[in-house]
Structure formats: C-alpha cells, structure tokens
Design an enzyme around this catalytic site. Structure first.
Site, mmCIF file in Angstrom:
data_model
loop_
_atom_site.group_PDB
_atom_site.id
_atom_site.type_symbol
_atom_site.label_atom_id
_atom_site.label_comp_id
_atom_site.label_asym_id
_atom_site.label_seq_id
_atom_site.Cartn_x
_atom_site.Cartn_y
_atom_site.Cartn_z
ATOM 1 N N ASN A 113 -67.377 81.283 29.103
ATOM 2 C CA ASN A 113 -68.259 81.943 30.072
ATOM 3 C C ASN A 113 -67.401 82.309 31.280
ATOM 4 O O ASN A 113 -67.036 81.439 32.066
ATOM 5 C CB ASN A 113 -69.383 80.959 30.462
ATOM 6 C CG ASN A 113 -70.240 81.480 31.603
ATOM 7 O OD1 ASN A 113 -70.152 82.655 31.970
ATOM 8 N ND2 ASN A 113 -71.055 80.604 32.166
ATOM 9 N N LYS A 117 -68.156 84.024 33.797
ATOM 10 C CA LYS A 117 -68.954 84.117 35.034
ATOM 11 C C LYS A 117 -68.595 85.410 35.781
ATOM 12 O O LYS A 117 -68.273 86.410 35.144
ATOM 13 C CB LYS A 117 -68.751 82.866 35.892
ATOM 14 C CG LYS A 117 -68.997 81.577 35.100
ATOM 15 C CD LYS A 117 -69.106 80.364 35.955
ATOM 16 C CE LYS A 117 -69.215 79.140 35.057
ATOM 17 N NZ LYS A 117 -69.479 77.917 35.794
ATOM 18 N N HIS A 143 -78.520 79.509 31.973
ATOM 19 C CA HIS A 143 -77.410 78.729 32.542
ATOM 20 C C HIS A 143 -77.893 78.091 33.851
ATOM 21 O O HIS A 143 -78.684 78.683 34.590
ATOM 22 C CB HIS A 143 -76.222 79.661 32.806
ATOM 23 C CG HIS A 143 -74.976 78.921 33.159
ATOM 24 N ND1 HIS A 143 -74.751 78.427 34.425
ATOM 25 C CD2 HIS A 143 -73.903 78.554 32.415
ATOM 26 C CE1 HIS A 143 -73.581 77.791 34.434
ATOM 27 N NE2 HIS A 143 -73.055 77.859 33.225
ATOM 28 N N GLU A 172 -76.594 77.809 36.636
ATOM 29 C CA GLU A 172 -76.375 78.610 37.852
ATOM 30 C C GLU A 172 -77.495 79.628 38.021
ATOM 31 O O GLU A 172 -77.897 79.938 39.145
ATOM 32 C CB GLU A 172 -74.995 79.284 37.797
ATOM 33 C CG GLU A 172 -73.886 78.273 38.040
ATOM 34 C CD GLU A 172 -72.548 78.629 37.437
ATOM 35 O OE1 GLU A 172 -72.355 79.786 37.013
ATOM 36 O OE2 GLU A 172 -71.688 77.729 37.370
ATOM 37 N N GLU A 206 -75.461 71.093 29.024
ATOM 38 C CA GLU A 206 -74.558 71.213 30.167
ATOM 39 C C GLU A 206 -75.095 70.384 31.328
ATOM 40 O O GLU A 206 -75.905 70.881 32.123
ATOM 41 C CB GLU A 206 -74.448 72.678 30.598
ATOM 42 C CG GLU A 206 -73.870 73.591 29.552
ATOM 43 C CD GLU A 206 -73.095 74.737 30.193
ATOM 44 O OE1 GLU A 206 -71.905 74.871 29.874
ATOM 45 O OE2 GLU A 206 -73.663 75.457 31.024
ATOM 46 N N GLY A 261 -68.012 72.708 36.551
ATOM 47 C CA GLY A 261 -67.104 73.140 37.609
ATOM 48 C C GLY A 261 -66.659 72.017 38.529
ATOM 49 O O GLY A 261 -66.091 72.268 39.594
ATOM 50 N N SER A 297 -66.779 71.029 32.421
ATOM 51 C CA SER A 297 -65.394 70.595 32.618
ATOM 52 C C SER A 297 -64.671 70.280 31.312
ATOM 53 O O SER A 297 -63.904 69.310 31.234
ATOM 54 C CB SER A 297 -65.338 69.406 33.593
ATOM 55 O OG SER A 297 -65.848 69.805 34.859
#
Ligand code: PEP
Length: 254
Positions: free
Chosen positions: A12, A14, A98, A100, A170, A176, A216
């Site tokens: 991904n 992003k 996702h 985010e 996730e 991240g 990660s």
C-alpha cells in the site's frame, strides 16, 4: 504446517510516489521478483500512477490494486473514482476500510459494506481492513471490535462472493509505528477472524478466505509472521516503498 491457501502480499503505497517514481519502483520489483510463483504479489499505487504502473506490469506476476473506490457506479460524486474506472486500468484488487480512511475520512462499516458490494458487482477482489486501537486492545476489546467490524463490513455479502475477498488484520497501533504485533498476537486474532467468517458464512468459506496481517511488516519479521497457520500474507505500508525491502519481505515469506 502446510497451508492450502496461497500467500498474498500487497504493498500500500498510500499518498507517495510521483508517476516516474512509481514506474521505477515497479520496474525494480519486476526485476527482483520475476520468478516468484508462490505468492500473489499486489501493488497499490495512488490513483495518479495506476495507468503507468498498469502498463509496466502487463504479462508479469504482479497484480494491480487500488487504495480505495466509491460505493457508486457513476454520477455526481465529485472527486470519487468508480470500480468500472479502475477496471479500465486492469485493477484487480481494492483496499477497503483502511484505518487511515476510517479515521480521517470517517468511513463506517456500513459504507465499507456498500463499497464491498460495489467491488463485487465489478468483479474486483477486495481487501477489507479491520483492527483495534491500542486503547481497545488494552481494554480487552480486540475481539469485540474486530467482530463488529467484520459483521458490519461484510453484511449483505453472499458466501459465493467471499471466497475471493481478503481480510487484512491491521492493529491500528502497529501501523507506521515500527511496533508490529508479535506472530502469536497476530495468529490469535487471525484464528478469531477465521472463526467469525465461518459463523457469518460457512466452514468452507472460512477455510478458503485469506487473512493478511498488516502493521510494521519488515523483511526481518515477515518469515515469523507468515509461519503462523492462519496468517496468509501481508499488507505492507512503509516497507513497500523501497524495492529492496518489499522484495525481501516476499522472498523471506516463501
Ligand atoms: C498499512 O498502512 O496498511 C500498513 C500496514 O503500514 P505499515 O506497514 O507502514 O505499518
């Protein structure tokens, strides 16, 4: 234990990479990974690079994914991209829900389920993301949260459509942050996800559904994570932006 599900490892990207950078990255991945047959390899560039990346991966073992899509097929939805438009670039996978997008765009399970049905309508394979925050984990709510997200996001989906749908576990606290879930933590939640998919659909769907871990993932932890019986691949953010690290994650997972 031999898994009868093919690993799927997706990058991904992003909101990163110009078109030229995206082309460089995918050309490097083709060089490094051209002989890999054991893993479904997917790259998810930003919308602006889909066209050029798509041309680069024709006749390769790399599939194209999108990071999002609209729940609508067409119409007055300024700034949105429909499934049919993605298909024009031979997009095969789409990431939905996702964390985010759940956080910054306020995406709900209800919206994700509508997007999922639109993806199925266009024969796109969705990667549906679920996962708890650190506060939820510490409060002992991981399973409650993940089950609610699964029930909500997968509602209205038929068993026949689930076989090609991928779930990405996730944990939000691992994305991240450099702090991955341990292989044991991942396995525990993946087994719970598989059990829940079995309850929502049936045992055969549960057996076939592929569940990726994301958060990660690095070359150094990929092998251990992938060795767990219910971990069927990875959704990779930061480490998918470099040829070396993404290739090594894939090579170390085989
Ligand atoms: C992600 O954003 O899906 C992700 C897993 O990111 P990272 O690998 O950087 O933690």
């Amino acid at each position: 234990m031999e898994k009868n599900r093919k690993l799927i490892i997706a990058g991904n990207w992003k909101m990163n990479k110009t078109v030229a950078e995206a082309v460089d990255l995918v050309q490097g991945l083709k060089r490094e990974l051209g002989t890999v047959k054991e893993v479904d390899i997917v790259v998810c560039p930003p919308f602006t690079a889909l066209n050029d990346v798509s041309k680069q991966i024709l006749d390769s073992n790399i599939w194209l994914g999108s990071q999002n899509m609209s729940e609508h097929n067409s119409g007055a939805f300024t700034g949105e991209i429909a499934a049919g438009m993605l298909k024009e670039f031979s997009v095969r996978y789409v990431i939905l829900g996702h964390s985010e997008r759940r956080q910054h765009q306020r995406e709900t399970d209800d919206l994700i389920s509508r997007k999922l049905r639109a993806a199925h309508g266009a024969s796109l394979k969705a990667i549906v993301c679920v996962g708890e925050t650190i506060g939820e984990r510490e409060a002992g709510e991981t399973e409650t949260v993940v089950e609610r997200q699964l029930r909500g996001s997968l509602s209205g989906v038929k068993a026949g459509e689930m076989a090609e749908t991928i779930i990405a576990y996730e944990p939000v606290w691992a994305i991240g942050t450099g702090k991955n879930a341990t292989a044991a933590q991942a396995q525990e939640v993946h087994a719970f996800i598989r059990k829940t998919v079995g309850e929502l659909f049936n045992a055969s769907v549960a057996k076939r559904v592929r569940i990726q871990y994301g958060g990660s993932v690095k070359p150094a932890n990929a092998r251990e994570l992938m060795s767990r019986p219910d971990v069927d691949g990875a959704l990779v953010g930061g480490a998918s932006l470099e040829i070396r690290s993404f290739s090594d994650i894939i090579k170390n997972s085989i």
